[in-house]
Design a protein around this motif. Sequence first.
Motif, PDB file in Angstrom:
ATOM      1  N   GLY A  18       0.819  -1.210   0.000  1.00 55.94           N
ATOM      2  CA  GLY A  18       0.000   0.000   0.000  1.00 55.94           C
ATOM      3  C   GLY A  18       0.853   1.260   0.000  1.00 55.94           C
ATOM      4  O   GLY A  18       0.584   2.213  -0.745  1.00 55.94           O
ATOM      5  N   ILE A  19       1.894   1.256   0.843  1.00 58.24           N
ATOM      6  CA  ILE A  19       2.796   2.416   0.897  1.00 58.24           C
ATOM      7  C   ILE A  19       3.456   2.628  -0.457  1.00 58.24           C
ATOM      8  O   ILE A  19       3.537   3.763  -0.964  1.00 58.24           O
ATOM      9  N   ALA A  20       3.943   1.562  -1.070  1.00 62.20           N
ATOM     10  CA  ALA A  20       4.640   1.667  -2.356  1.00 62.20           C
ATOM     11  C   ALA A  20       3.716   2.206  -3.435  1.00 62.20           C
ATOM     12  O   ALA A  20       4.099   3.081  -4.225  1.00 62.20           O
ATOM     13  N   LEU A  21       2.479   1.699  -3.492  1.00 65.60           N
ATOM     14  CA  LEU A  21       1.548   2.151  -4.527  1.00 65.60           C
ATOM     15  C   LEU A  21       1.133   3.603  -4.323  1.00 65.60           C
ATOM     16  O   LEU A  21       1.061   4.382  -5.281  1.00 65.60           O
ATOM     17  N   VAL A  22       0.873   3.976  -3.075  1.00 65.13           N
ATOM     18  CA  VAL A  22       0.467   5.363  -2.803  1.00 65.13           C
ATOM     19  C   VAL A  22       1.596   6.339  -3.134  1.00 65.13           C
ATOM     20  O   VAL A  22       1.369   7.384  -3.762  1.00 65.13           O
ATOM     21  N   THR A  23       2.806   6.018  -2.702  1.00 59.87           N
ATOM     22  CA  THR A  23       3.936   6.919  -2.991  1.00 59.87           C
ATOM     23  C   THR A  23       4.246   6.958  -4.479  1.00 59.87           C
ATOM     24  O   THR A  23       4.603   8.010  -5.014  1.00 59.87           O
ATOM     25  N   LEU A  24       4.105   5.806  -5.177  1.00 60.59           N
ATOM     26  CA  LEU A  24       4.328   5.814  -6.627  1.00 60.59           C
ATOM     27  C   LEU A  24       3.326   6.740  -7.304  1.00 60.59           C
ATOM     28  O   LEU A  24       3.699   7.542  -8.186  1.00 60.59           O
ATOM     29  N   GLY A  25       2.061   6.650  -6.897  1.00 63.97           N
ATOM     30  CA  GLY A  25       1.069   7.557  -7.459  1.00 63.97           C
ATOM     31  C   GLY A  25       1.378   9.011  -7.155  1.00 63.97           C
ATOM     32  O   GLY A  25       1.232   9.885  -8.023  1.00 63.97           O
ATOM     33  N   SER A  26       1.836   9.282  -5.929  1.00 65.45           N
ATOM     34  CA  SER A  26       2.187  10.661  -5.551  1.00 65.45           C
ATOM     35  C   SER A  26       3.367  11.167  -6.372  1.00 65.45           C
ATOM     36  O   SER A  26       3.375  12.325  -6.813  1.00 65.45           O
ATOM     37  N   ILE A  27       4.352  10.284  -6.588  1.00 66.61           N
ATOM     38  CA  ILE A  27       5.517  10.675  -7.382  1.00 66.61           C
ATOM     39  C   ILE A  27       5.097  11.049  -8.797  1.00 66.61           C
ATOM     40  O   ILE A  27       5.548  12.060  -9.351  1.00 66.61           O
ATOM     41  N   LEU A  28       4.221  10.242  -9.402  1.00 65.44           N
ATOM     42  CA  LEU A  28       3.764  10.522 -10.765  1.00 65.44           C
ATOM     43  C   LEU A  28       3.007  11.840 -10.831  1.00 65.44           C
ATOM     44  O   LEU A  28       3.204  12.642 -11.748  1.00 65.44           O
ATOM     45  N   ILE A  29       2.152  12.086  -9.840  1.00 64.78           N
ATOM     46  CA  ILE A  29       1.399  13.354  -9.822  1.00 64.78           C
ATOM     47  C   ILE A  29       2.331  14.546  -9.648  1.00 64.78           C
ATOM     48  O   ILE A  29       2.251  15.545 -10.384  1.00 64.78           O
ATOM     49  N   PHE A  30       3.261  14.479  -8.682  1.00 64.43           N
ATOM     50  CA  PHE A  30       4.194  15.581  -8.450  1.00 64.43           C
ATOM     51  C   PHE A  30       5.128  15.787  -9.641  1.00 64.43           C
ATOM     52  O   PHE A  30       5.507  16.914  -9.954  1.00 64.43           O
ATOM     53  N   PHE A  31       5.489  14.670 -10.295  1.00 66.89           N
ATOM     54  CA  PHE A  31       6.356  14.778 -11.476  1.00 66.89           C
ATOM     55  C   PHE A  31       5.651  15.566 -12.572  1.00 66.89           C
ATOM     56  O   PHE A  31       6.245  16.449 -13.211  1.00 66.89           O
ATOM     57  N   LEU A  32       4.371  15.263 -12.810  1.00 62.55           N
ATOM     58  CA  LEU A  32       3.615  16.004 -13.816  1.00 62.55           C
ATOM     59  C   LEU A  32       3.466  17.469 -13.427  1.00 62.55           C
ATOM     60  O   LEU A  32       3.561  18.369 -14.275  1.00 62.55           O
ATOM     61  N   MET A  33       3.266  17.736 -12.135  1.00 65.90           N
ATOM     62  CA  MET A  33       3.175  19.128 -11.675  1.00 65.90           C
ATOM     63  C   MET A  33       4.473  19.868 -11.945  1.00 65.90           C
ATOM     64  O   MET A  33       4.471  21.039 -12.353  1.00 65.90           O
ATOM     65  N   ASP A  34       5.609  19.193 -11.719  1.00 66.04           N
ATOM     66  CA  ASP A  34       6.920  19.809 -11.943  1.00 66.04           C
ATOM     67  C   ASP A  34       7.152  20.063 -13.428  1.00 66.04           C
ATOM     68  O   ASP A  34       7.580  21.146 -13.823  1.00 66.04           O
ATOM     69  N   VAL A  35       6.847  19.060 -14.259  1.00 65.25           N
ATOM     70  CA  VAL A  35       7.089  19.177 -15.703  1.00 65.25           C
ATOM     71  C   VAL A  35       6.204  20.253 -16.319  1.00 65.25           C
ATOM     72  O   VAL A  35       6.643  21.037 -17.171  1.00 65.25           O
ATOM     73  N   LEU A  36       4.950  20.306 -15.881  1.00 67.90           N
ATOM     74  CA  LEU A  36       3.997  21.264 -16.453  1.00 67.90           C
ATOM     75  C   LEU A  36       4.105  22.647 -15.837  1.00 67.90           C
ATOM     76  O   LEU A  36       3.403  23.567 -16.250  1.00 67.90           O
ATOM     77  N   GLY A  37       4.986  22.795 -14.817  1.00 69.68           N
ATOM     78  CA  GLY A  37       5.179  24.106 -14.200  1.00 69.68           C
ATOM     79  C   GLY A  37       3.988  24.567 -13.387  1.00 69.68           C
ATOM     80  O   GLY A  37       3.721  25.770 -13.276  1.00 69.68           O
ATOM     81  N   TYR A  38       3.269  23.598 -12.788  1.00 70.86           N
ATOM     82  CA  TYR A  38       2.077  23.948 -12.017  1.00 70.86           C
ATOM     83  C   TYR A  38       2.428  24.764 -10.777  1.00 70.86           C
ATOM     84  O   TYR A  38       1.669  25.618 -10.351  1.00 70.86           O
ATOM     85  N   THR A  39       3.577  24.512 -10.210  1.00 74.49           N
ATOM     86  CA  THR A  39       4.020  25.260  -9.029  1.00 74.49           C
ATOM     87  C   THR A  39       5.520  25.480  -9.110  1.00 74.49           C
ATOM     88  O   THR A  39       6.238  24.687  -9.715  1.00 74.49           O
ATOM     89  N   GLN A  40       5.998  26.574  -8.514  1.00 68.70           N
ATOM     90  CA  GLN A  40       7.428  26.902  -8.505  1.00 68.70           C
ATOM     91  C   GLN A  40       8.058  26.657  -7.146  1.00 68.70           C
ATOM     92  O   GLN A  40       9.160  27.117  -6.880  1.00 68.70           O
ATOM     93  N   SER A  41       7.365  25.925  -6.284  1.00 69.82           N
ATOM     94  CA  SER A  41       7.896  25.688  -4.943  1.00 69.82           C
ATOM     95  C   SER A  41       9.175  24.850  -5.010  1.00 69.82           C
ATOM     96  O   SER A  41       9.205  23.802  -5.663  1.00 69.82           O
ATOM     97  N   PRO A  42      10.250  25.276  -4.328  1.00 72.73           N
ATOM     98  CA  PRO A  42      11.498  24.492  -4.344  1.00 72.73           C
ATOM     99  C   PRO A  42      11.358  23.163  -3.622  1.00 72.73           C
ATOM    100  O   PRO A  42      12.151  22.253  -3.832  1.00 72.73           O
ATOM    101  N   TYR A  43      10.330  23.057  -2.773  1.00 75.47           N
ATOM    102  CA  TYR A  43      10.182  21.824  -1.993  1.00 75.47           C
ATOM    103  C   TYR A  43       9.508  20.716  -2.789  1.00 75.47           C
ATOM    104  O   TYR A  43       9.556  19.555  -2.392  1.00 75.47           O
ATOM    105  N   LEU A  44       8.867  21.054  -3.918  1.00 72.91           N
ATOM    106  CA  LEU A  44       8.250  20.035  -4.750  1.00 72.91           C
ATOM    107  C   LEU A  44       9.312  19.060  -5.255  1.00 72.91           C
ATOM    108  O   LEU A  44       9.105  17.847  -5.251  1.00 72.91           O
ATOM    109  N   GLY A  45      10.441  19.580  -5.690  1.00 69.22           N
ATOM    110  CA  GLY A  45      11.509  18.720  -6.192  1.00 69.22           C
ATOM    111  C   GLY A  45      12.068  17.812  -5.113  1.00 69.22           C
ATOM    112  O   GLY A  45      12.407  16.653  -5.378  1.00 69.22           O
ATOM    113  N   ILE A  46      12.184  18.315  -3.878  1.00 70.10           N
ATOM    114  CA  ILE A  46      12.707  17.493  -2.785  1.00 70.10           C
ATOM    115  C   ILE A  46      11.775  16.307  -2.527  1.00 70.10           C
ATOM    116  O   ILE A  46      12.227  15.164  -2.416  1.00 70.10           O
TER     117      ILE A  46
END
Length: 496
Positions: A18-46
């Motif tokens: 469950g932890i692995a699947l949830v974090t994988l989904g979160s990584i994919l969502i945050f990755f798309l946010m980073d690529v699409l420039g949805y937010t400029q927060s420096p903590y998103l990359g961390i």
Amino acid sequence: MRKLPESVYNPISMIGAGIALVTLGSILIFFLMDVLGYTQSPYLGIFTYMILPGIMIVGLLLIPLGMLLERRRRRKHQGEARRYMTLDLNEPRHRMAVLVFTVGTMLLVVLSAAGTYQAYTYSESVEFCGEVCHTVMYPEYMAYQHSPHARVPCAECHIGEGADWFVKAKISGAYQVYSVIFEKYHRPIATPIAHLRPARETCEECHWPSKFSSDKKLTKVYFPMDTLGAEPWLIEMDLKIGGGQSELGPTEGIHWHMNTANIVSYVATDAKRQTIPWIKSTDLSGKTRIFRSLDNPLTDAEAKRYEQRKMDCIDCHNRPSHIYYPPFRTVNDAMAHGSIDPSLPGIRGIASYAMTREFQTTAQAKEEIPRIVRDEYRRGAPGVLSRDKAKLDKSIATILDIYSRSFFPEMKVNWKAYPNNIGHMYDVGCFRCHDNRHVADDGTVLSNDCSICHTIIKQGPQSNPESSLAGLAFRHPADIDDAWKSVNCSDCHHGD
């Protein structure tokens, strides 16, 4: 019927999955946010490239751990002898387990490779260096953004190419992370001087010291600090940059120090390399001169107790990207291009006075500085508050902007914290050696004659300066007779 081995169906393995699947989904969502420039927060990359992948790996490790514990529990409960795992591809559950393991492993390898590369790239980014450790590195980040190297990534100078320096930087960075977390860092952050990568492996990737540079024209207008009605003073000079290669012609000028035909080494007796009592110069023929300070002489034997450093770019350009100018300069420059109105009486002195008061926080400074400026005019020239209100408001806004990129009271950072060795106006700089007090055994003196590095071709009141292409003797804008000849410029202009 269950499609996976029975040992998989236990609480620990299920939680891990469950932890692995949830974090994988979160990584994919945050990755798309980073690529699409949805937010400029420096903590998103961390979170995307560093924290979440680590959590996902922990979750994946819980799966085999749970299976192992479940098998042990069943053996103990049923009294079975220990048996090793058997794999029979004729069994549907075994085939499914192999398929899941193979596909999962391939997916994990691909994602791990991409994530590792992204983590590496992000850890080298300007955003990571300047914004993650916000309070600690904020002054350096702000100074960098207003520097000549604002478009050069931090890692290009602080690390450079090659795995060895990358590893050294990350080891050093680990201690810095510890210092930030537990607030062990100094205020202000000390300038890194020892153990730096040689300038020939960083600076000289872009700058070529053997290249000859022609004279650079420099024009400055200096406004009086507090004398009402005094006219601005114009000075125009040619800076003798020089340099070059001896086989292509004469080598001279400021960059003579870095010419490949000359080797200059020195001994500094303080941590910031501001006190230099011993200098050795070697020319192409091998002739050596050793210059000793008359004020603090060192014998050759005493000099061996210290590091004898070969001079390179950063001995003069020691603040190439993180420059904190004194307010006397920044306010003057703002007056020269009109963002602070020069018609306001005594504004240079008043603005400099307001910015150099002791403040505990930036918020306090932004509240107090406008009040101090207006109070000064209320006492000395009350008509300005009504007659020139628009000019004064615009000038105060500029003063606050200058303060926000030059003063950082939370980190105790301003121009006094970091000596700048380029020039000699606000810090000792050139006069660390060229002070007319370093003398060689043959009587040669390292002169502080102005004409060595620059030729003044125009100077005087802005409306009627004198000029000469042959060069003019320096005249001090204020009437101090010849007092300027016996002291360094920085003795008065540093602001202490």
